[in-house]
Design a protein around this motif. Structure first.
Motif, mmCIF file in Angstrom:
data_model
loop_
_atom_site.group_PDB
_atom_site.id
_atom_site.type_symbol
_atom_site.label_atom_id
_atom_site.label_comp_id
_atom_site.label_asym_id
_atom_site.label_seq_id
_atom_site.Cartn_x
_atom_site.Cartn_y
_atom_site.Cartn_z
ATOM 1 N N LYS A 65 45.288 57.082 33.584
ATOM 2 C CA LYS A 65 44.162 56.474 34.638
ATOM 3 C C LYS A 65 44.592 55.479 35.426
ATOM 4 O O LYS A 65 43.893 55.055 36.311
ATOM 5 C CB LYS A 65 42.918 56.353 33.800
ATOM 6 N N GLY A 66 45.742 55.061 35.242
ATOM 7 C CA GLY A 66 46.301 53.880 36.269
ATOM 8 C C GLY A 66 45.868 52.762 35.677
ATOM 9 O O GLY A 66 45.107 52.514 34.722
ATOM 10 N N ALA A 67 46.280 51.633 36.407
ATOM 11 C CA ALA A 67 45.802 50.210 35.892
ATOM 12 C C ALA A 67 45.415 49.818 37.187
ATOM 13 O O ALA A 67 46.092 49.358 38.173
ATOM 14 C CB ALA A 67 47.019 49.559 35.306
ATOM 15 N N GLU A 68 43.819 49.663 37.161
ATOM 16 C CA GLU A 68 43.353 49.080 38.350
ATOM 17 C C GLU A 68 42.355 47.967 38.003
ATOM 18 O O GLU A 68 41.811 47.905 36.877
ATOM 19 C CB GLU A 68 42.692 50.035 39.026
ATOM 20 N N TRP A 69 42.068 46.766 38.945
ATOM 21 C CA TRP A 69 40.943 46.156 38.558
ATOM 22 C C TRP A 69 40.297 45.590 39.856
ATOM 23 O O TRP A 69 40.814 45.697 40.890
ATOM 24 C CB TRP A 69 41.471 44.887 37.538
ATOM 25 N N GLU A 70 39.135 45.090 39.513
ATOM 26 C CA GLU A 70 38.638 44.628 40.921
ATOM 27 C C GLU A 70 38.382 43.240 40.321
ATOM 28 O O GLU A 70 37.851 42.810 39.624
ATOM 29 C CB GLU A 70 37.198 45.197 41.115
ATOM 30 N N SER A 71 38.619 42.226 41.327
ATOM 31 C CA SER A 71 38.904 40.696 40.973
ATOM 32 C C SER A 71 37.241 40.148 41.211
ATOM 33 O O SER A 71 36.862 40.392 42.252
ATOM 34 C CB SER A 71 39.597 40.044 41.986
ATOM 35 N N SER A 72 36.712 39.514 40.410
ATOM 36 C CA SER A 72 35.366 39.097 40.563
ATOM 37 C C SER A 72 35.394 37.639 41.197
ATOM 38 O O SER A 72 34.556 37.209 41.882
ATOM 39 C CB SER A 72 34.727 38.768 39.241
ATOM 40 N N ALA A 73 36.632 37.248 41.172
ATOM 41 C CA ALA A 73 36.725 35.949 41.964
ATOM 42 C C ALA A 73 38.049 36.032 43.099
ATOM 43 O O ALA A 73 39.013 35.918 42.743
ATOM 44 C CB ALA A 73 37.265 34.546 40.922
ATOM 45 N N ILE A 74 37.635 36.124 44.219
ATOM 46 C CA ILE A 74 38.651 36.392 45.262
ATOM 47 C C ILE A 74 39.896 35.400 45.290
ATOM 48 O O ILE A 74 40.914 35.698 45.569
ATOM 49 C CB ILE A 74 37.951 36.597 46.331
ATOM 50 N N ARG A 127 51.457 44.744 43.151
ATOM 51 C CA ARG A 127 50.963 43.776 44.575
ATOM 52 C C ARG A 127 49.868 43.078 44.006
ATOM 53 O O ARG A 127 49.782 42.026 44.511
ATOM 54 C CB ARG A 127 50.751 44.990 45.595
ATOM 55 N N ARG A 128 48.918 43.442 43.391
ATOM 56 C CA ARG A 128 48.017 42.386 42.988
ATOM 57 C C ARG A 128 48.558 41.435 42.138
ATOM 58 O O ARG A 128 48.127 40.195 42.378
ATOM 59 C CB ARG A 128 46.961 43.294 42.045
ATOM 60 N N VAL A 129 49.361 41.679 41.285
ATOM 61 C CA VAL A 129 49.880 40.656 40.146
ATOM 62 C C VAL A 129 50.523 39.787 41.325
ATOM 63 O O VAL A 129 50.509 38.354 41.056
ATOM 64 C CB VAL A 129 50.832 41.253 39.223
ATOM 65 N N MET A 130 51.206 40.029 42.348
ATOM 66 C CA MET A 130 52.075 39.183 43.090
ATOM 67 C C MET A 130 51.055 38.308 44.030
ATOM 68 O O MET A 130 51.418 37.335 44.229
ATOM 69 C CB MET A 130 53.057 40.130 43.978
ATOM 70 N N GLU A 160 59.547 48.475 47.929
ATOM 71 C CA GLU A 160 59.472 46.749 48.170
ATOM 72 C C GLU A 160 58.649 46.697 49.230
ATOM 73 O O GLU A 160 57.458 45.754 49.206
ATOM 74 C CB GLU A 160 60.581 46.204 48.161
ATOM 75 N N LYS A 161 58.584 47.130 50.406
ATOM 76 C CA LYS A 161 58.044 46.769 51.549
ATOM 77 C C LYS A 161 56.613 47.317 51.655
ATOM 78 O O LYS A 161 55.568 46.714 51.921
ATOM 79 C CB LYS A 161 58.534 47.430 52.905
ATOM 80 N N PHE A 162 56.153 48.211 50.896
ATOM 81 C CA PHE A 162 54.839 48.701 50.508
ATOM 82 C C PHE A 162 54.087 47.683 49.581
ATOM 83 O O PHE A 162 53.021 47.478 49.756
ATOM 84 C CB PHE A 162 54.878 50.163 50.020
ATOM 85 N N ILE A 163 54.831 47.313 48.690
ATOM 86 C CA ILE A 163 54.071 46.466 47.778
ATOM 87 C C ILE A 163 54.098 44.920 48.343
ATOM 88 O O ILE A 163 52.885 44.381 48.160
ATOM 89 C CB ILE A 163 55.130 46.333 46.447
ATOM 90 N N THR A 164 54.958 44.452 49.238
ATOM 91 C CA THR A 164 54.942 43.132 49.550
ATOM 92 C C THR A 164 54.191 43.072 51.068
ATOM 93 O O THR A 164 54.053 41.890 51.528
ATOM 94 C CB THR A 164 56.457 42.487 49.673
ATOM 95 N N ASN A 165 53.660 44.125 51.606
ATOM 96 C CA ASN A 165 53.521 43.998 53.062
ATOM 97 C C ASN A 165 52.040 43.260 53.324
ATOM 98 O O ASN A 165 51.244 43.489 52.618
ATOM 99 C CB ASN A 165 53.058 45.436 53.605
ATOM 100 N N GLY A 166 52.235 42.214 53.799
ATOM 101 C CA GLY A 166 51.073 41.279 54.272
ATOM 102 C C GLY A 166 50.572 40.319 53.312
ATOM 103 O O GLY A 166 49.600 39.511 53.325
#
Length: 116
Positions: free
Chosen positions: A21-30, A56-59, A96-102
């Motif tokens: 199911k993947g590893a996804e989360w929504e941050s409650s504190a932006i 990307r989210r971890v980074m 790498e570019k996809f993960i780090t973009n922006g």
């Protein structure tokens, strides 16, 4: 190891294996920032949206992150001949570019393969 993995859907279900199911989360504190994590290592990395988004989210969150190690599967003599889905060298830059973009991160990303 892939050579020891149960891949038959019926057998996996009978053994109560989880579904991918993947590893996804929504941050409650932006504005949340993780201060302690300096190294992220993922074994069995695949260039799939859910995995790349996780990295990307971890980074984004781990502000002191210095290194990201994305490992292919561990291979033994039995499973070395099984085709790898690890990004080939020419595609690793795109991943790498996809993960780090922006995002702002000074972490160095490394793609690794390990044989045991």
């Amino acid at each position: 190891h892939l050579c020891e993995m149960k891949t038959d859907a019926k057998e996996r279900k009978s053994l109560s294996y989880s579904e991918n199911k993947g590893a996804e989360w929504e941050s409650s504190a932006i504005a949340f920032q993780h201060q302690s994590l300096v190294t992220l290592a993922i074994f069995g990395f695949r260039a799939r949206d859910y995995m790349m988004n996780y990295v990307r989210r971890v980074m984004e969150t781990a502000v002191n992150l210095k290194a990201v190690f994305l490992y292919d599967r561990l291979t033994c003599d039995k499973c070395r001949s099984i085709l790898s889905r690890f990004p080939p060298k020419w595609k690793q830059d795109c991943v790498e570019k996809f993960i780090t973009n922006g995002i702002k991160s000074s972490a160095i990303m490394q793609f690794q393969t390990i044989a045991i």
